[in-house]
Design an enzyme around this catalytic site. Structure first.
Site, PDB file in Angstrom:
ATOM      1  N   LYS A  99       0.835  -1.204   0.000  1.00  0.00           N
ATOM      2  CA  LYS A  99       0.000   0.000   0.000  1.00  0.00           C
ATOM      3  C   LYS A  99       0.871   1.257   0.000  1.00  0.00           C
ATOM      4  O   LYS A  99       1.912   1.313   0.653  1.00  0.00           O
ATOM      5  CB  LYS A  99      -0.917   0.015   1.230  1.00  0.00           C
ATOM      6  CG  LYS A  99      -1.818  -1.200   1.340  1.00  0.00           C
ATOM      7  CD  LYS A  99      -2.708  -1.159   2.554  1.00  0.00           C
ATOM      8  CE  LYS A  99      -3.855  -0.219   2.378  1.00  0.00           C
ATOM      9  NZ  LYS A  99      -4.853  -0.343   3.466  1.00  0.00           N
ATOM     10  N   GLY A 115      -8.054   5.797  -0.903  1.00  0.00           N
ATOM     11  CA  GLY A 115      -8.994   5.512  -1.978  1.00  0.00           C
ATOM     12  C   GLY A 115      -8.629   4.305  -2.813  1.00  0.00           C
ATOM     13  O   GLY A 115      -9.115   4.151  -3.929  1.00  0.00           O
ATOM     14  N   GLU A 126       0.932  -4.748   4.744  1.00  0.00           N
ATOM     15  CA  GLU A 126      -0.013  -5.264   5.730  1.00  0.00           C
ATOM     16  C   GLU A 126      -0.336  -6.712   5.413  1.00  0.00           C
ATOM     17  O   GLU A 126      -0.317  -7.127   4.243  1.00  0.00           O
ATOM     18  CB  GLU A 126      -1.333  -4.484   5.678  1.00  0.00           C
ATOM     19  CG  GLU A 126      -1.336  -3.169   6.378  1.00  0.00           C
ATOM     20  CD  GLU A 126      -2.711  -2.517   6.324  1.00  0.00           C
ATOM     21  OE1 GLU A 126      -2.862  -1.473   6.980  1.00  0.00           O
ATOM     22  OE2 GLU A 126      -3.609  -3.021   5.635  1.00  0.00           O
ATOM     23  N   HIS A 162     -15.857  -3.800   5.432  1.00  0.00           N
ATOM     24  CA  HIS A 162     -15.236  -2.485   5.593  1.00  0.00           C
ATOM     25  C   HIS A 162     -16.235  -1.599   6.340  1.00  0.00           C
ATOM     26  O   HIS A 162     -17.223  -1.155   5.770  1.00  0.00           O
ATOM     27  CB  HIS A 162     -14.912  -1.916   4.210  1.00  0.00           C
ATOM     28  CG  HIS A 162     -14.210  -0.585   4.244  1.00  0.00           C
ATOM     29  ND1 HIS A 162     -13.232  -0.236   3.351  1.00  0.00           N
ATOM     30  CD2 HIS A 162     -14.345   0.490   5.048  1.00  0.00           C
ATOM     31  CE1 HIS A 162     -12.803   0.979   3.596  1.00  0.00           C
ATOM     32  NE2 HIS A 162     -13.479   1.448   4.633  1.00  0.00           N
ATOM     33  N   LYS A 206     -14.967   2.281  -3.380  1.00  0.00           N
ATOM     34  CA  LYS A 206     -16.326   2.137  -2.879  1.00  0.00           C
ATOM     35  C   LYS A 206     -17.348   2.426  -3.977  1.00  0.00           C
ATOM     36  O   LYS A 206     -17.167   3.341  -4.776  1.00  0.00           O
ATOM     37  CB  LYS A 206     -16.558   3.074  -1.697  1.00  0.00           C
ATOM     38  CG  LYS A 206     -15.638   2.801  -0.509  1.00  0.00           C
ATOM     39  CD  LYS A 206     -15.733   3.917   0.515  1.00  0.00           C
ATOM     40  CE  LYS A 206     -14.725   3.733   1.633  1.00  0.00           C
ATOM     41  NZ  LYS A 206     -14.714   4.882   2.570  1.00  0.00           N
ATOM     42  N   GLU A 235     -11.664   4.159   9.872  1.00  0.00           N
ATOM     43  CA  GLU A 235     -12.012   3.011   9.043  1.00  0.00           C
ATOM     44  C   GLU A 235     -11.447   1.722   9.645  1.00  0.00           C
ATOM     45  O   GLU A 235     -10.276   1.668  10.015  1.00  0.00           O
ATOM     46  CB  GLU A 235     -11.500   3.203   7.615  1.00  0.00           C
ATOM     47  CG  GLU A 235     -12.028   4.489   6.976  1.00  0.00           C
ATOM     48  CD  GLU A 235     -12.024   4.439   5.466  1.00  0.00           C
ATOM     49  OE1 GLU A 235     -11.464   3.485   4.899  1.00  0.00           O
ATOM     50  OE2 GLU A 235     -12.592   5.360   4.855  1.00  0.00           O
ATOM     51  N   ARG A 277     -11.148  14.253   6.509  1.00  0.00           N
ATOM     52  CA  ARG A 277     -11.961  15.113   5.646  1.00  0.00           C
ATOM     53  C   ARG A 277     -13.398  14.619   5.678  1.00  0.00           C
ATOM     54  O   ARG A 277     -13.685  13.576   6.271  1.00  0.00           O
ATOM     55  CB  ARG A 277     -11.438  15.056   4.207  1.00  0.00           C
ATOM     56  CG  ARG A 277     -11.322  13.611   3.698  1.00  0.00           C
ATOM     57  CD  ARG A 277     -10.963  13.519   2.238  1.00  0.00           C
ATOM     58  NE  ARG A 277     -10.563  12.183   1.842  1.00  0.00           N
ATOM     59  CZ  ARG A 277     -11.374  11.145   1.657  1.00  0.00           C
ATOM     60  NH1 ARG A 277     -12.674  11.285   1.855  1.00  0.00           N
ATOM     61  NH2 ARG A 277     -10.905   9.970   1.279  1.00  0.00           N
ATOM     62  N   VAL A 305     -17.223  11.061   0.795  1.00  0.00           N
ATOM     63  CA  VAL A 305     -18.223  11.016  -0.269  1.00  0.00           C
ATOM     64  C   VAL A 305     -19.551  10.499   0.292  1.00  0.00           C
ATOM     65  O   VAL A 305     -20.626  10.994  -0.036  1.00  0.00           O
ATOM     66  CB  VAL A 305     -17.751  10.109  -1.425  1.00  0.00           C
ATOM     67  CG1 VAL A 305     -18.844   9.964  -2.492  1.00  0.00           C
ATOM     68  CG2 VAL A 305     -16.476  10.656  -2.054  1.00  0.00           C
ATOM     69  N   ARG A 342     -23.389   5.484  -5.803  1.00  0.00           N
ATOM     70  CA  ARG A 342     -22.621   6.451  -6.585  1.00  0.00           C
ATOM     71  C   ARG A 342     -22.915   6.223  -8.067  1.00  0.00           C
ATOM     72  O   ARG A 342     -22.654   5.133  -8.587  1.00  0.00           O
ATOM     73  CB  ARG A 342     -21.130   6.310  -6.318  1.00  0.00           C
ATOM     74  CG  ARG A 342     -20.737   6.417  -4.859  1.00  0.00           C
ATOM     75  CD  ARG A 342     -19.230   6.431  -4.699  1.00  0.00           C
ATOM     76  NE  ARG A 342     -18.833   6.356  -3.302  1.00  0.00           N
ATOM     77  CZ  ARG A 342     -17.597   6.623  -2.855  1.00  0.00           C
ATOM     78  NH1 ARG A 342     -16.661   6.963  -3.715  1.00  0.00           N
ATOM     79  NH2 ARG A 342     -17.322   6.525  -1.566  1.00  0.00           N
TER      80      ARG A 342
END
Length: 449
Positions: free
Chosen positions: A158, A164, A200, A208, A237, A275, A292, A295, A338
């Site tokens: 990662k 995202g 990880e 999630h 997502k 998360e 932040r 969405v 979405r």
């Protein structure tokens, strides 16, 4: 309270923030690129400032131009929305230097939580359960390979400064590690201008689950319940809901308490998201903190009745939290889809172009956050998301029924969209039964991968 807020973003989130400002009696100003001069945010804001040509590096990521514009028009606060500069440490720090309030956490907190290694170490020291993995960053694939062997395959590679799902690869075999590492590192450089990676242990098919946090400048922290964001494609997502279906009340309570402890450990303020990954044995692990607005924040608003953007503004202006944890109650069930300009049958290929016919559904419990209008030209330079369709029902079954009804009514002609895919997904028997995890699309819709 602020006099004028500049919105350093575009699209539906810019419209969302403009409306909150309008309702609070605050003047709004929005930045735009040359390509977005015909955008709905420009039409709705009290002022609009063009900050450059279409490429994001020359407009929405151009810190100097955005701050110069904010100073020139007399803005006393900047709301970054999500994406773009919302988690940019330099931008948050320069806002402060310019005497402009950044509607979000302090630059130091953004730096700490944005760096995966520092975030993990912060949570480890606070006793927050974290996914087994490396305790340092890697640039060299050979050094990273030695650590991967210690962790045990499969591993997640990662981007240390990412989010995202970008700059992320799952590596299941030792012989594939170097190639996967180099691919993930290259994507990290392109997306975040950073080549540091961390590792990880890969948890197979988890759920999630994320918790919405509000924290004020006095150190008071509450959570507003959880969102299940397990329906993903390539770790992006697609659909979110609140509350999480079938989550054991004891686990929910423990995760919420842990989310508050995590936010306090980070000395967080404003709105944020903790998360977690929840494995098949009901063990949960801290994954990351998003510093932040998300969405998917509308599903939380729909079940709590709390306007998160207004709370962000109030906190940034120095006001105390207006709620205590005992005041937070989730009522009903909410789902967000979405809707993107893309072709699911062609590996979700982006589909810019002119909208030739548009009908947006309404009715009891239906909300559509969007910036599009009939005859609007979807630009090829930006994210493909057009609209967020949010439905609230008294229970999950009703929320699903309302979502399917609204999707069936939604018309966006001209570009390709994922409306039909969303309709098919939410109508699947396994989704209806709440049998969801991050491998849902891989298992039930492999033809779209």
């Amino acid at each position: 309270m602020f006099h004028k807020i500049m919105i350093a973003n575009r699209g539906e989130i810019a419209v969302r923030i403009i409306r909150a400002c309008r309702e609070m009696g605050i003047k709004s100003a929005v930045v735009c690129s040359d390509a977005d001069r015909d955008g709905l945010p420009v039409m709705l804001a009290d002022e609009a400032v063009c900050v450059g040509p279409a490429p994001v590096a020359e407009s929405y990521l151009n810190i100097e131009r955005i701050l110069s514009a904010a100073v020139a028009i007399g803005a006393d606060a900047i709301h970054p929305g999500f994406g773009f500069l919302s988690e940019n440490v330099k931008f948050a720090a320069l806002c402060k230097e310019c005497g402009i309030a950044f509607i979000g956490p302090d630059a130091g907190v953004i730096a700490k939580m944005g760096d995966k290694e520092r975030a993990r170490n912060t949570m480890r020291k606070a006793g927050i359960p974290i996914i087994p993995g490396s305790d340092r960053k890697f640039n060299d694939p050979d050094e990273a390979f030695k650590e991967a062997r210690k962790i045990g395959f499969p591993v997640m590679i990662k981007a240390a400064m990412g989010g995202g799902g970008k700059g992320t690869r799952v590596c299941g075999r030792e012989e594939d590690f170097t190639g996967d590492f180099l691919i993930a590192r290259e994507e990290s450089v392109k997306s975040f201008a950073d080549d540091s990676m961390y590792l990880e242990k890969y948890i197979s098919s988890p759920r999630h689950i994320e918790f919405q946090i509000l924290a004020d400048k006095n150190g008071d922290v509450i959570h507003l319940g959880e969102r299940d964001c397990s329906i993903q494609r390539n770790r992006q997502k697609i659909l979110e809901e609140s509350p999480a279906s079938g989550l054991d009340p004891a686990i929910r309570r423990k995760m919420g308490e842990t989310a508050i402890r995590a936010a306090k450990a980070a000395r967080y303020e404003n709105a944020g998201t903790i998360e977690f990954l929840l494995d098949r044995d009901h063990n949960f692990y801290f994954m990351e903190m998003n510093t932040r607005i998300q969405v998917e924040h509308p599903v939380t608003e729909m079940v709590t009745g709390i306007d998160l953007v207004k709370e962000q503004i109030r906190i940034a202006a120095g006001e105390k939290l207006r709620f205590r944890q005992k005041d937070i109650t989730l009522r009903g069930h909410a789902i967000e889809c979405r809707i993107n300009a893309e072709n699911p049958r062609e590996k979700f290929r982006p589909s810019p172009g002119r909208i030739t016919n548009l009908h947006i559904p309404g009715g009891n419990g239906i909300r559509c956050d969007t910036f599009i209008y009939n005859n609007y030209e979807i630009k090829p330079f930006y994210d493909s998301m057009l609209l967020k369709l949010i439905s609230r029902g008294e229970n999950r079954a009703e929320a699903i029924a309302k979502t399917r009804s609204a999707l069936g009514e939604l018309i966006i002609e001209g570009p390709d969209t994922n409306i039909d895919f969303a309709y098919e997904l939410i109508g699947h028997e396994a989704f209806g039964k709440g049998k969801i995890n991050t491998a849902f699309i891989e298992r039930y819709f492999p033809e779209y991968l």
